[in-house]
Scaffold this active site. Structure first.
Site, PDB file in Angstrom:
ATOM      1  N   ARG A 173     -14.957 -15.997 -11.109  1.00 66.77           N
ATOM      2  CA  ARG A 173     -14.452 -14.631 -11.241  1.00 66.77           C
ATOM      3  C   ARG A 173     -15.583 -13.615 -11.297  1.00 66.77           C
ATOM      4  O   ARG A 173     -15.476 -12.510 -10.740  1.00 66.77           O
ATOM      5  CB  ARG A 173     -13.581 -14.513 -12.496  1.00 66.77           C
ATOM      6  CG  ARG A 173     -12.948 -13.142 -12.693  1.00 66.77           C
ATOM      7  CD  ARG A 173     -12.004 -13.127 -13.868  1.00 66.77           C
ATOM      8  NE  ARG A 173     -10.831 -13.940 -13.611  1.00 66.77           N
ATOM      9  CZ  ARG A 173      -9.755 -13.509 -12.971  1.00 66.77           C
ATOM     10  NH1 ARG A 173      -9.720 -12.270 -12.501  1.00 66.77           N
ATOM     11  NH2 ARG A 173      -8.721 -14.301 -12.790  1.00 66.77           N
ATOM     12  N   HIS A 198       0.595   1.731 -13.754  1.00 62.47           N
ATOM     13  CA  HIS A 198       1.280   0.578 -14.349  1.00 62.47           C
ATOM     14  C   HIS A 198       2.758   0.904 -14.554  1.00 62.47           C
ATOM     15  O   HIS A 198       3.085   1.989 -15.070  1.00 62.47           O
ATOM     16  CB  HIS A 198       0.634   0.237 -15.692  1.00 62.47           C
ATOM     17  CG  HIS A 198       1.254  -0.947 -16.359  1.00 62.47           C
ATOM     18  ND1 HIS A 198       1.025  -2.245 -15.954  1.00 62.47           N
ATOM     19  CD2 HIS A 198       2.114  -1.028 -17.417  1.00 62.47           C
ATOM     20  CE1 HIS A 198       1.712  -3.078 -16.717  1.00 62.47           C
ATOM     21  NE2 HIS A 198       2.379  -2.363 -17.608  1.00 62.47           N
ATOM     22  N   GLY A 215       0.780  -1.232   0.000  1.00 61.28           N
ATOM     23  CA  GLY A 215       0.000   0.000   0.000  1.00 61.28           C
ATOM     24  C   GLY A 215       0.809   1.278   0.000  1.00 61.28           C
ATOM     25  O   GLY A 215       0.343   2.306   0.508  1.00 61.28           O
ATOM     26  N   SER A 216       2.003   1.271  -0.581  1.00 51.01           N
ATOM     27  CA  SER A 216       2.823   2.491  -0.577  1.00 51.01           C
ATOM     28  C   SER A 216       2.170   3.613  -1.390  1.00 51.01           C
ATOM     29  O   SER A 216       2.216   4.785  -0.987  1.00 51.01           O
ATOM     30  CB  SER A 216       4.228   2.195  -1.108  1.00 51.01           C
ATOM     31  OG  SER A 216       4.179   1.641  -2.412  1.00 51.01           O
ATOM     32  N   ASN A 217       1.572   3.270  -2.515  1.00 52.04           N
ATOM     33  CA  ASN A 217       0.867   4.299  -3.292  1.00 52.04           C
ATOM     34  C   ASN A 217      -0.362   4.804  -2.546  1.00 52.04           C
ATOM     35  O   ASN A 217      -0.671   5.997  -2.558  1.00 52.04           O
ATOM     36  CB  ASN A 217       0.459   3.750  -4.657  1.00 52.04           C
ATOM     37  CG  ASN A 217       1.621   3.629  -5.615  1.00 52.04           C
ATOM     38  OD1 ASN A 217       2.583   4.383  -5.539  1.00 52.04           O
ATOM     39  ND2 ASN A 217       1.546   2.669  -6.508  1.00 52.04           N
ATOM     40  N   ILE A 231      -7.632  -8.393 -12.285  1.00 47.16           N
ATOM     41  CA  ILE A 231      -8.354  -7.715 -13.361  1.00 47.16           C
ATOM     42  C   ILE A 231      -9.792  -7.497 -12.924  1.00 47.16           C
ATOM     43  O   ILE A 231     -10.486  -8.434 -12.519  1.00 47.16           O
ATOM     44  CB  ILE A 231      -8.313  -8.543 -14.656  1.00 47.16           C
ATOM     45  CG1 ILE A 231      -6.865  -8.700 -15.128  1.00 47.16           C
ATOM     46  CG2 ILE A 231      -9.164  -7.894 -15.742  1.00 47.16           C
ATOM     47  CD1 ILE A 231      -6.712  -9.639 -16.307  1.00 47.16           C
TER      48      ILE A 231
END
Length: 215
Positions: A66, A108, A13-15, A93
């Site tokens: 999914r 990304h 979770g650094s961002n 995704i």
């Protein structure tokens, strides 16, 4: 009013932490209203909880399908009524149940459309590129294929391995993510085909108002 942001993570979770720090400034324009993850026990979820931010986990292995997992993610996210969803180190995704319901952006570690997918840094090194970087883009139903919002180049050094290159990319992407999310929150945006522009048109304002009224 401050834009409501839900951040999705899969790891440390650094961002996300950088977004939380930026959002402490009332002028930033965005508030992180929840942090979600696709697995239990992540350090990022612990950081969010310590900061007093609501969290949720939709553990992928708890769903045998999914589509069911995507539906669960969409239900969690929608409960916080976000203006923007931010995929910040989220490694799954997201399907139409999510990206069709809320605007969502992803960060990304490559200069898209080159090197999409989960191993972008490794792939860039293997290809021998001299310049790589990071991209922030809107999510669609493909893999790193949505309209590009911004990009920053990062030179590849002769002695780089995957870890060293990725660390330099991460330092750049945190700054770009914070700046871009803040601008989207404060200025709004328009998407024309694959072209993203900051700022609201009269039609985009009308669409946003209509969306909120019909939630």
């Amino acid at each position: 009013m401050s834009a409501r942001v839900v951040v999705l993570i899969s790891g440390t979770g650094s961002n996300m932490a950088a977004l939380l720090e930026a959002a402490e400034d009332p002028g930033y324009g965005a508030t992180v209203v929840a942090v979600g993850a696709d697995r239990r026990g992540t350090r990022g979820i612990e950081l969010a909880e310590r900061a007093g931010v609501p969290t949720f986990v939709a553990h992928f292995r708890d769903y045998g399908d999914r589509a069911l997992w995507n539906a669960a993610m969409a239900e969690h996210i929608s409960g916080y009524e976000p203006d923007l969803v931010v995929s910040a180190g989220f490694m799954r995704i997201l399907g139409p149940a999510v990206v069709g319901s809320h605007p969502a952006v992803n960060i990304h570690p490559a200069l898209l459309p080159s090197f999409p997918g989960a191993h972008a840094v490794r792939d860039a090194l293997a290809h021998g590129v001299r310049i790589t970087g990071t991209t922030i883009h809107f999510l669609d139903e493909g893999v790193d294929s949505g309209p590009i919002i911004d990009q920053v180049a990062v030179p590849v050094q002769d002695d780089d391995d995957e870890a060293s290159l990725h660390e330099r990319i991460k330092a750049v992407e945190r700054r770009m993510l914070v700046d871009t999310v803040g601008r989207l929150a404060r200025e709004g945006w328009t998407v024309d085909g694959r072209h993203v522009r900051f700022g609201r048109t009269e039609q985009s304002v009308a669409d946003a108002t209509d969306t909120k009224e019909n939630r």
